[in-house]
Design an enzyme around this catalytic site. Sequence first.
Site, short mmCIF file in Angstrom:
data_model
loop_
_atom_site.label_atom_id
_atom_site.label_comp_id
_atom_site.label_asym_id
_atom_site.label_seq_id
_atom_site.Cartn_x
_atom_site.Cartn_y
_atom_site.Cartn_z
N ARG A 121 29.37 26.39 41.80
CA ARG A 121 29.56 27.77 42.24
C ARG A 121 31.05 28.27 42.93
O ARG A 121 31.35 29.24 43.08
CB ARG A 121 28.40 28.08 43.51
CG ARG A 121 28.49 29.62 44.13
CD ARG A 121 27.05 30.04 44.67
NE ARG A 121 26.41 29.04 45.31
CZ ARG A 121 26.65 28.74 46.56
NH1 ARG A 121 27.68 29.49 47.37
NH2 ARG A 121 25.98 27.93 47.21
N TYR A 150 32.60 53.12 32.94
CA TYR A 150 31.56 52.53 32.58
C TYR A 150 30.22 52.72 33.33
O TYR A 150 30.14 53.06 34.67
CB TYR A 150 31.72 50.89 32.45
CG TYR A 150 30.57 50.29 32.20
CD1 TYR A 150 30.05 50.08 31.07
CD2 TYR A 150 29.96 49.37 33.23
CE1 TYR A 150 29.02 49.54 30.49
CE2 TYR A 150 28.93 48.62 32.93
CZ TYR A 150 28.53 48.52 31.66
OH TYR A 150 27.26 47.81 31.25
N ASP A 174 39.97 48.40 35.46
CA ASP A 174 39.24 47.93 34.57
C ASP A 174 39.97 47.88 32.98
O ASP A 174 40.32 48.94 32.37
CB ASP A 174 37.82 48.57 34.23
CG ASP A 174 36.72 48.07 33.18
OD1 ASP A 174 37.24 47.17 32.23
OD2 ASP A 174 35.76 48.36 33.52
N LYS A 178 33.27 41.41 26.35
CA LYS A 178 33.69 42.17 25.32
C LYS A 178 34.84 41.27 24.49
O LYS A 178 34.50 40.39 23.84
CB LYS A 178 34.06 43.50 25.71
CG LYS A 178 33.14 44.05 26.68
CD LYS A 178 31.96 44.54 26.00
CE LYS A 178 30.70 44.90 26.99
NZ LYS A 178 31.05 45.91 27.99
#
Length: 391
Positions: free
Chosen positions: A54, A107, A179, A204
């Site tokens: 983590r 988005y 973004d 993506k």
Amino acid sequence: MLGKSTVTVHADREIHPDRAVVPPIYQTAAFSAEEASVFAAGAIEPRGQDFYTRFGNPNHAQAAAVVAELEGTEAAMVTASGMAAITTAVLALASAGDHVIGQKSTYGGTAAVLLNLLPRLGVSTTLVDQRDPEAFERALTSRTRLILVETPSNPLLHLTDLRALAELARAHDVLTLADNTFATPLNQRPTDFGIDVVWHSATKYLNGHSDVSAGALAGPAQILDRIWSTSLLTGATLGPIDAWLLLRGIRTLPLRIPRHNANGLALADALSRHPAVSQVHYPGLATHPQHKLAVDQMNGFGGVLSVEFAGGYETADAFLGHLRYPRRSASLGGVESLAVHPASMWAGMLSDDQLTEAVPPGLVRLAAGLEDTDDLVADALAAADAVLTTA
Ligand SMILES: *Cc1c(COP(=O)(O)O)cnc(C)c1O
């Protein structure tokens, strides 16, 4: 400066701990230390690689090294999804009482963070029309800490003038986050225009094969250190295998993007001249209202376009049904073409009013894959013809 392909193949070389040509997958939740001092140092090292997954993992560090080099930033980190990247970043960088500016066209998940999540936590938000650089200035208050932009935006392909925005934000001591999912660093590098932090849905184009959910953030180490500390609490850790797949996907990004660009432009051009279509949104078209800005800040225009049908939702849906190659799916950026009706896709994240504000009901988003250009164009034109005949 090295070329993009050399970077994607070699930027992580120093992080390979052994002589394997392909980095091994560190499928481990934790690492051991022989000494107390090494253990203690590992617990506080931002984006370290050998304390606890983590906190960081070699597979994370390798993928991040390539992203940082491509985006031209000092540091980068990877997360379990694009939404993990942006939510962790805003939780790290904004506090109750602060004000955040975002865009009206963005988005759906980012819109939900701005409209629903942040206000609940006492962070006020204003959404502006990104096509008007002065709209950002009008929205600034003395409490504004962050400006979140997305260019080209999903799904309307509106652009933000990155240079003008970065200048404005710097003058007011406000951090900018962009973004860069649609453009990728191959088509646009926001930090070249002065943007502070770049983030991606690596699900993506960066991964490029529709087989991984991942996110990435790139920027100055000092800012990423803050985001990394918060990521320990949000815990949206990318699995080592997924980080490994992401790295494998990024290796071919510079080969894939030119084909996505060519297919996007060809589809946009062909559909924009079809009688069933009322409007095509694609920054590479000379008729796009921001085409000049697109040419100024982008090297290519990407594989995503959106198409409005005069007949509204029914026609849009019929068009999707007639497409042979692009399947109806919520994603984009993979080798296969996909198409979607954004208003249906985001119904779970936004209220009806928020949706109507964000996307026209008759809009179809087409994400061109890597198929042969002529086949995709013929298929899309046949589907548009079929819509006219049945109407
Ligand atoms: C898909 C997408 C996101 C969200 O990313 P996930 O990996 O699905 O969490 C954010 N921004 C844009 C532009 C996207 O297309």
